[in-house]
Design a protein around this motif. Structure first.
Motif, short mmCIF file in Angstrom:
data_model
loop_
_atom_site.label_atom_id
_atom_site.label_comp_id
_atom_site.label_asym_id
_atom_site.label_seq_id
_atom_site.Cartn_x
_atom_site.Cartn_y
_atom_site.Cartn_z
N VAL A 146 0.87 -1.18 0.00
CA VAL A 146 0.00 0.00 0.00
C VAL A 146 0.90 1.23 0.00
O VAL A 146 1.68 1.43 0.92
N ARG A 147 0.79 2.02 -1.07
CA ARG A 147 1.64 3.21 -1.23
C ARG A 147 1.00 4.44 -0.61
O ARG A 147 -0.22 4.50 -0.46
N PRO A 148 1.82 5.44 -0.26
CA PRO A 148 1.28 6.69 0.27
C PRO A 148 0.21 7.28 -0.65
O PRO A 148 0.37 7.29 -1.87
N GLY A 149 -0.88 7.73 -0.05
CA GLY A 149 -1.99 8.30 -0.79
C GLY A 149 -3.09 7.29 -1.09
O GLY A 149 -4.23 7.66 -1.31
N GLN A 150 -2.75 6.02 -1.08
CA GLN A 150 -3.74 4.99 -1.36
C GLN A 150 -4.63 4.77 -0.16
O GLN A 150 -4.22 4.96 0.98
N MET A 151 -5.87 4.35 -0.44
CA MET A 151 -6.85 4.09 0.62
C MET A 151 -7.23 2.62 0.61
O MET A 151 -7.34 2.00 -0.46
N VAL A 152 -7.42 2.06 1.79
CA VAL A 152 -7.87 0.68 1.94
C VAL A 152 -9.31 0.75 2.42
O VAL A 152 -9.59 1.23 3.52
N MET A 153 -10.21 0.28 1.59
CA MET A 153 -11.63 0.33 1.90
C MET A 153 -11.98 -0.77 2.90
O MET A 153 -11.21 -1.72 3.09
N ILE A 159 -7.64 1.54 -3.22
CA ILE A 159 -7.91 2.50 -4.30
C ILE A 159 -6.89 3.63 -4.21
O ILE A 159 -6.35 3.92 -3.15
N ASP A 160 -6.64 4.24 -5.35
CA ASP A 160 -5.68 5.34 -5.45
C ASP A 160 -6.43 6.58 -5.93
O ASP A 160 -6.69 6.72 -7.13
#
Length: 169
Positions: A146-153, A159-160
């Motif tokens: 999981v990269r910076p800025g990405q969201m884990v629903m 999602i990015d």
């Protein structure tokens, strides 16, 4: 007295706006690097976002999610203390002006709360204010992949938001 109405389907958009306003104007207000969970009213499960070491990556995103028809003034922010920040922003779209006021309280390195109120200023509408409350909590390092800025629903989907906004342009 204004009526208060909540819109669960608008939470993600409001949170993007809230995070952008929180971080766009002042370095001391940026969230600590790592995984942050956000729990909002009417949302049974937390949404998570990875924040990078260079700062809160949502500060670089448009609060409108890439919608070029929305024009926003620069946010006006005021820091009352080390644990309370108020931000306001005025946006215009399709003949309607919306004033968004955000109040953040807590420790911006570990946990804080947000109350976001959106008020339509257009004389052509009698819509009640939209109010959202959310709690943010730092959980530790971002998970592998999981990269910076990405969201884990809540369902585990990653999602990015920046990539989604770029595809809309």
């Amino acid at each position: 007295m204004n009526a208060v109405r909540t819109y669960p389907h608008l939470h993600a958009s409001l949170l993007l706006l809230a995070c952008c306003a929180l971080t766009a104007q002042a370095q001391p207000l940026q969230r600590r690097a790592g995984l942050w969970s956000m729990t909002a009213q009417d949302m049974p499960m937390a949404m998570r976002q990875c924040v990078g070491t260079s700062g809160d990556d949502l500060a670089q995103a448009r609060p409108t999610g890439g919608n070029n028809s929305v024009q926003c003034d620069s946010p006006n922010w005021q820091r009352d203390s080390s644990t309370r920040v108020m931000v306001s922003a005025r946006c215009r779209s399709h003949g309607t002006t919306t004033l968004t006021k955000m109040v953040y309280t807590g420790d911006f390195n570990r946990a804080f709360n947000a109350e976001i109120t959106m008020h339509q200023e257009s004389p052509r509408t009698s819509e009640p204010d939209m109010v959202m409350r959310a709690a943010y909590r730092w959980e530790g390092a971002c998970p592998a992949g999981v990269r910076p800025g990405q969201m884990v629903m809540p369902n585990g989907q990653v999602i990015d938001p920046a990539a989604m906004a770029a595809r809309r342009r």
